[in-house]
Design a protein around this motif. Structure first.
Motif, mmCIF file in Angstrom:
data_model
loop_
_atom_site.group_PDB
_atom_site.id
_atom_site.type_symbol
_atom_site.label_atom_id
_atom_site.label_comp_id
_atom_site.label_asym_id
_atom_site.label_seq_id
_atom_site.Cartn_x
_atom_site.Cartn_y
_atom_site.Cartn_z
ATOM 1 N N ASP A 242 0.837 -1.198 0.000
ATOM 2 C CA ASP A 242 0.000 0.000 0.000
ATOM 3 C C ASP A 242 0.873 1.249 0.000
ATOM 4 O O ASP A 242 0.491 2.270 0.538
ATOM 5 C CB ASP A 242 -0.902 -0.021 1.235
ATOM 6 C CG ASP A 242 -0.078 -0.207 2.485
ATOM 7 O OD1 ASP A 242 1.122 -0.462 2.351
ATOM 8 O OD2 ASP A 242 -0.638 -0.075 3.580
ATOM 9 N N LYS A 243 2.032 1.178 -0.571
ATOM 10 C CA LYS A 243 2.961 2.309 -0.563
ATOM 11 C C LYS A 243 2.753 3.190 -1.798
ATOM 12 O O LYS A 243 2.386 2.697 -2.864
ATOM 13 C CB LYS A 243 4.410 1.811 -0.526
ATOM 14 C CG LYS A 243 4.731 0.992 0.711
ATOM 15 C CD LYS A 243 4.685 1.854 1.956
ATOM 16 C CE LYS A 243 4.996 1.059 3.197
ATOM 17 N NZ LYS A 243 4.948 1.862 4.418
ATOM 18 N N ILE B 71 4.563 -0.702 -6.552
ATOM 19 C CA ILE B 71 4.362 0.502 -5.742
ATOM 20 C C ILE B 71 3.735 1.567 -6.636
ATOM 21 O O ILE B 71 4.250 1.867 -7.720
ATOM 22 C CB ILE B 71 5.710 1.000 -5.163
ATOM 23 C CG1 ILE B 71 6.254 -0.030 -4.168
ATOM 24 C CG2 ILE B 71 5.534 2.363 -4.491
ATOM 25 C CD1 ILE B 71 7.661 0.243 -3.696
ATOM 26 N N GLN B 72 2.641 2.131 -6.165
ATOM 27 C CA GLN B 72 1.934 3.142 -6.956
ATOM 28 C C GLN B 72 2.766 4.413 -7.027
ATOM 29 O O GLN B 72 3.200 4.942 -6.001
ATOM 30 C CB GLN B 72 0.589 3.431 -6.306
ATOM 31 C CG GLN B 72 -0.229 4.467 -7.051
ATOM 32 C CD GLN B 72 -1.472 4.848 -6.274
ATOM 33 O OE1 GLN B 72 -1.975 4.077 -5.461
ATOM 34 N NE2 GLN B 72 -1.955 6.067 -6.508
ATOM 35 N N LYS C 111 1.456 14.716 0.607
ATOM 36 C CA LYS C 111 0.975 14.359 1.953
ATOM 37 C C LYS C 111 0.599 12.884 2.055
ATOM 38 O O LYS C 111 0.767 12.251 3.093
ATOM 39 C CB LYS C 111 -0.253 15.214 2.320
ATOM 40 C CG LYS C 111 0.070 16.655 2.642
ATOM 41 C CD LYS C 111 -1.233 17.386 2.949
ATOM 42 C CE LYS C 111 -0.999 18.862 3.208
ATOM 43 N NZ LYS C 111 -2.272 19.609 3.301
ATOM 44 N N GLU C 112 0.067 12.339 0.959
ATOM 45 C CA GLU C 112 -0.412 10.948 0.980
ATOM 46 C C GLU C 112 0.682 9.939 0.640
ATOM 47 O O GLU C 112 0.441 8.739 0.676
ATOM 48 C CB GLU C 112 -1.551 10.791 -0.043
ATOM 49 C CG GLU C 112 -2.803 11.554 0.339
ATOM 50 C CD GLU C 112 -3.812 11.549 -0.797
ATOM 51 O OE1 GLU C 112 -3.529 10.916 -1.838
ATOM 52 O OE2 GLU C 112 -4.865 12.201 -0.641
ATOM 53 N N SER C 113 1.869 10.430 0.297
ATOM 54 C CA SER C 113 2.911 9.530 -0.210
ATOM 55 C C SER C 113 3.895 9.120 0.871
ATOM 56 O O SER C 113 4.054 9.778 1.892
ATOM 57 C CB SER C 113 3.672 10.202 -1.360
ATOM 58 O OG SER C 113 2.838 10.291 -2.484
ATOM 59 N N LEU D 93 11.022 1.196 1.359
ATOM 60 C CA LEU D 93 9.574 1.213 1.633
ATOM 61 C C LEU D 93 9.107 -0.175 2.111
ATOM 62 O O LEU D 93 8.238 -0.258 2.973
ATOM 63 C CB LEU D 93 8.795 1.627 0.385
ATOM 64 C CG LEU D 93 9.045 3.073 -0.076
ATOM 65 C CD1 LEU D 93 8.262 3.380 -1.344
ATOM 66 C CD2 LEU D 93 8.662 4.057 1.028
ATOM 67 N N ARG D 94 9.704 -1.207 1.566
ATOM 68 C CA ARG D 94 9.374 -2.554 2.053
ATOM 69 C C ARG D 94 9.758 -2.693 3.523
ATOM 70 O O ARG D 94 9.015 -3.222 4.323
ATOM 71 C CB ARG D 94 10.141 -3.615 1.270
ATOM 72 C CG ARG D 94 9.573 -3.874 -0.074
ATOM 73 C CD ARG D 94 10.195 -5.106 -0.671
ATOM 74 N NE ARG D 94 9.759 -5.187 -2.038
ATOM 75 C CZ ARG D 94 10.398 -4.654 -3.050
ATOM 76 N NH1 ARG D 94 11.538 -4.046 -2.873
ATOM 77 N NH2 ARG D 94 9.916 -4.736 -4.269
ATOM 78 N N SER D 95 10.940 -2.202 3.863
ATOM 79 C CA SER D 95 11.418 -2.350 5.248
ATOM 80 C C SER D 95 10.556 -1.589 6.228
ATOM 81 O O SER D 95 10.529 -1.914 7.402
ATOM 82 C CB SER D 95 12.827 -1.791 5.387
ATOM 83 O OG SER D 95 13.604 -2.162 4.336
#
Ligand code: FEO
Length: 410
Positions: A248-249, A278-279, A298-300, A406-408
């Motif tokens: 969900d990143k 990843i989006q 802000k959402e990232s 981001l995975r970590s």
């Protein structure tokens, strides 16, 4: 020195046990470590890896108990880091007839590190084999696991894998085999993976694929215990620990561009993140509403910001976005700068300065080297003119690194 240990017929452990509290990669190895090297006494005697430079002369003397070094025909160097190639300084002169076997990126490093400019090298590529007289070696390149030049070596007839750092443990034990350790080595195995391999986990998946082609009956790494029981369990552990866990990143990529080269970089970054599930949303700051860009930031979880350079500065409306950032709470987000340039690329550094005024985790080459030892991942991501070839690879390495961060973070 301890007795030589025979792994299989004519294949010997000839390493060094270092039971000091060894400083290593900014860690102190409380249990010490070993530097495992191997001798194959085939018709064309072959050494696989050496030991730390500090023990070079001792290593050669130990090796000489089994073979006259002048008879050595090949020295395989899977990885050039000095804890494994270091004894080349002592061995090369004593083994003047040996050809040095390694990957292309390793050649120059070994020549420079050990003054081997006049030596004969055999460069091997992924899947190459080498007949060493009665035994066959097979090589698999494992780039960036954990440095660019690394490879693994497999003995076809004996089914032994020599993966150097991979599948290692940092334990100084006179019991060479894991099944003789007297305790479950799993914690040490996982601890080593987390400290040394995990930052490079995207490349573990390539390794796991490569291993599917090999029937591995024993893993003889270059630190710690040799594995000869439950091999599949150890390989599965690597597969599990390196597996994708995203999902969900989100990443926001913002750019301004003169000749579309920085736009191409932005699009390539997006492609790499999407390949990592990843989006990633791309904004041209000159064509998008600032409020929309700020909401996306802000959402990232990560933000890449790039610009071409004109008159030593950024172009277009990008600065209007950047001025907002120091006032925002961006804690926990990753920030990175990028851009294409023709002369000096000042805009990229100006963006980096803005990012450094925020409370984001701003990526820099210095930080990557200090935290992981990687030298192929660069931040800011600077590309001269149109991104192609190695420059595309540079973008891929940087985006892949952030994807792994981001995975970590999950
Ligand atoms: Fe054990 Fe990368 O050295």
């Amino acid at each position: 020195m301890m007795n030589h240990v025979e792994l299989a017929k004519d294949i010997y452990w000839v390493g060094k046990i270092d039971n000091r509290e060894v400083p290593f990669h900014r860690l102190i190895l409380a249990k010490g470590t070993t530097y495992n090297a191997y001798l194959i006494k085939s018709e064309k005697p072959t050494v696989i890896d050496t030991v730390d430079i500090e023990f070079g002369r001792e290593f050669v003397e130990y090796l000489s108990e089994l073979i006259n070094p002048q008879e050595i025909q090949y020295i395989v160097i899977n990885h050039t880091e000095p804890d494994h190639s270091g004894a080349m300084a002592a061995l090369a002169g004593r083994a003047p007839n040996a050809t040095i076997v390694c990957t292309e990126p390793a050649v120059q490093e070994l020549k420079e590190m050990y003054k081997l400019h006049s030596r004969h090298f055999l460069v091997v590529k992924d899947g190459d084999t080498l007949d060493i007289g009665g035994k066959t070696l097979k090589f698999k390149e494992t780039p960036y696991l954990h440095t660019a030049e690394t490879m693994i070596t497999y003995t076809v007839e004996d089914k032994i894998l020599f993966p150097c750092d991979i599948f290692s443990t940092h334990v100084a034990s006179e019991k060479i085999f894991a099944d003789e350790a007297g305790f479950d080595i799993k914690d040490d195995f996982v601890g080593y993976y987390n400290a040394i391999i995990h930052p490079h986990r995207r490349y573990v998946r390539t390794l796991i694929d490569a291993l599917e082609e090999l029937d591995v009956q024993m893993i003889a790494p270059s630190h710690g215990f040799i594995l000869r029981e439950n091999i599949g369990q150890y390989i599965d552990l690597y597969a599990t620990m390196s597996a994708d866990t995203v999902q969900d990143k989100k990443v926001t990529i913002i750019y301004t561009t003169i000749k579309n080269n920085t736009k191409k970089m932005a699009n390539h970054l997006q492609r790499i993140f999407e390949e990592n599930q990843i989006q990633a949303t791309v904004f041209n700051a000159d064509k998008s509403e600032k409020t929309e860009i700020i909401e996306s930031i802000k959402e990232s979880d990560a933000v890449f910001i790039g610009s071409s350079t004109r008159y030593a500065d950024m172009i277009g409306n990008l600065e209007e976005v950047l001025k907002e950032l120091p006032e925002m709470d961006l804690e926990g987000k990753i920030g990175a700068a990028f851009g294409s340039y023709g002369w000096s690329g000042e805009a990229i550094e100006v963006i980096q300065d803005y990012l450094n005024q925020t409370n984001m985790d701003v990526q820099s080459t210095s930080k990557v080297i200090k935290t992981t030892g990687m030298t192929h991942v660069e931040f800011p991501v600077r590309v001269r003119f149109s991104p192609k070839g190695e420059q595309l690879a540079k973008i891929e390495h940087s985006a892949g690194f952030v994807a792994d961060l981001l995975r970590s973070a999950i």
